[in-house]
Design an enzyme around this catalytic site. Structure first.
Site, short mmCIF file in Angstrom:
data_model
loop_
_atom_site.label_atom_id
_atom_site.label_comp_id
_atom_site.label_asym_id
_atom_site.label_seq_id
_atom_site.Cartn_x
_atom_site.Cartn_y
_atom_site.Cartn_z
N CYS A 1 14.63 -23.85 -43.47
CA CYS A 1 15.48 -23.04 -42.60
C CYS A 1 16.87 -22.81 -43.16
O CYS A 1 17.39 -21.70 -43.13
CB CYS A 1 15.56 -23.67 -41.21
SG CYS A 1 16.38 -25.29 -41.16
N CYS B 1 14.17 -33.87 -41.31
CA CYS B 1 14.83 -33.37 -40.10
C CYS B 1 14.13 -33.87 -38.85
O CYS B 1 14.79 -34.25 -37.87
CB CYS B 1 14.86 -31.85 -40.12
SG CYS B 1 15.58 -31.11 -38.65
#
Length: 365
Positions: A194, A97
């Site tokens: 997440c 990410c």
């Protein structure tokens, strides 16, 4: 006098929220931005973390933006995460990410909003060495996040500022409490991946690829001598060094040593054979491009969230392959994971483990 503008990634948590306060007190004009990576529809409802970031931005009287990047995030991070497990590898979605979504977009948005600096709530520092910028470990060793930032290029590092790098987490919480930010002080700290939202990654893969569950169950487990010794529930649900969850015919004291994705098969071996003294990798980055002109003594960190200290070693570039030699053998290296290189607590580079073989047994285990 016009203030220098900094773009701050805000998640609604204490770290990014307090970063905004510290940056304001350092004299910056802070602009907050929150990326939606969780909800595939912002028109139906606003996710809680976005609402919390908006509330904190309003309290601090700072401009705030929301950028919907769900589709990009799913393609670059979630699909990568699932696909890597289906290849028999162990991915690190946070590092992925950082490279493809978070920091790339922070840079792009900072330019659009005419911000000269980029910031986040990471507990790290930025330092310049021989004309190149590097991530440096922060003051709080229990919150060190430097491992996850090894793949940031100079175009991003040269703009970074990390206000929390010189503080302990306890100091930041105390300051937030004194400022009256009770909601973020009491908020439970998010841990782990997440987008899993607390869900076990195995059930998440099942949800994303429901057709695979029946196809993969009852796979074979072979030992290193080629004998079938049991079954497993599906190779993506295991990683190198795992013992629990393997259905063995007897307690052979075996651990997963290799994942044969093509044949839905686990290969096991005794614990003392899962050590590595050296390997070669092909995907790597150093903050200073000339760093690898000769052999370098470094500290090698193979995992980001455990208490195992870095291992001293040597890295050397030979014919476009980066040779890594550990002074002491390391256990259960896994294809797909990152190895990060340090000198004096400064991140000088890192790379991703390719396919590898264990080559250093340990008779004491």
């Amino acid at each position: 006098m016009k203030k220098e503008k900094v773009l701050l990634g805000m998640s609604g948590g204490i770290d990014s929220s307090m970063s905004a306060w510290y940056l304001q007190n350092m004299g910056y004009e802070v602009i907050g931005i929150t990326f939606n990576t969780i909800s595939n529809s912002l028109t139906d409802h606003t996710p809680q973390f976005i609402a919390e970031a908006q509330t904190l931005a309003a309290q601090l009287n700072i401009e705030h933006h929301v950028l919907d990047v769900y589709n990009q995030f799913k393609k670059e991070v979630i699909d990568y995460f699932v696909d890597e497990y289906l290849k028999g590898r162990t991915p690190n979605p946070c590092i992925r990410c950082n490279e493809t979504i978070k920091w790339k977009l922070l840079l792009e948005e900072s330019q659009r909003l005419q911000c000269t600096k980029i910031s986040t709530g990471h507990y790290v520092n930025i330092t310049e060495k021989e004309g190149f910028y590097h991530i440096q470990k922060g003051k709080d060793p229990s919150k060190d996040q430097s491992y996850f930032l090894w793949n940031l290029p100079q175009s991003i590092l040269s703009r970074c500022i990390f206000p929390l790098g010189s503080f302990l987490k306890s100091e930041v919480k105390d300051k937030a409490a004194k400022l009256g930010f009770q909601s973020i002080v009491k908020k439970r700290e998010s841990m782990g991946v997440c987008f899993l939202q607390g869900q076990d990654y195995r059930s998440y893969i099942n949800d994303m690829r429901p057709e695979l569950k029946n196809k993969l169950k009852n796979g074979e487990v072979w030992n290193s001598t080629g004998n079938k010794i049991g079954t497993h529930d599906g190779f993506p649900y295991y990683t190198i060094g795992q013992k629990r969850g393997i259905n063995l015919q007897a307690d052979h004291g075996e651990y997963v040593a290799k994942i044969d994705a093509a044949n839905n098969r686990l290969i096991t071996a005794p614990k003392n054979t899962l050590f590595t003294k050296h390997l070669m990798i092909h995907t790597y980055l150093t903050s200073n491009p000339s760093f690898l002109q000769g052999p370098q003594q470094v500290d090698l960190r193979i995992r980001g969230l455990d208490a195992v200290p870095p291992t001293p070693g040597t890295i050397e570039l030979i014919d476009k392959e980066l040779h890594i030699h550990f002074s002491n053998p390391v256990w259960a290296l896994t294809p797909g994971q990152s190895i990060v290189f340090y000198q004096d607590n400064i991140v000088v580079g890192g790379g991703i483990v390719d396919n590898m073989e264990f080559n250093a047994g340990n008779e004491s285990l």
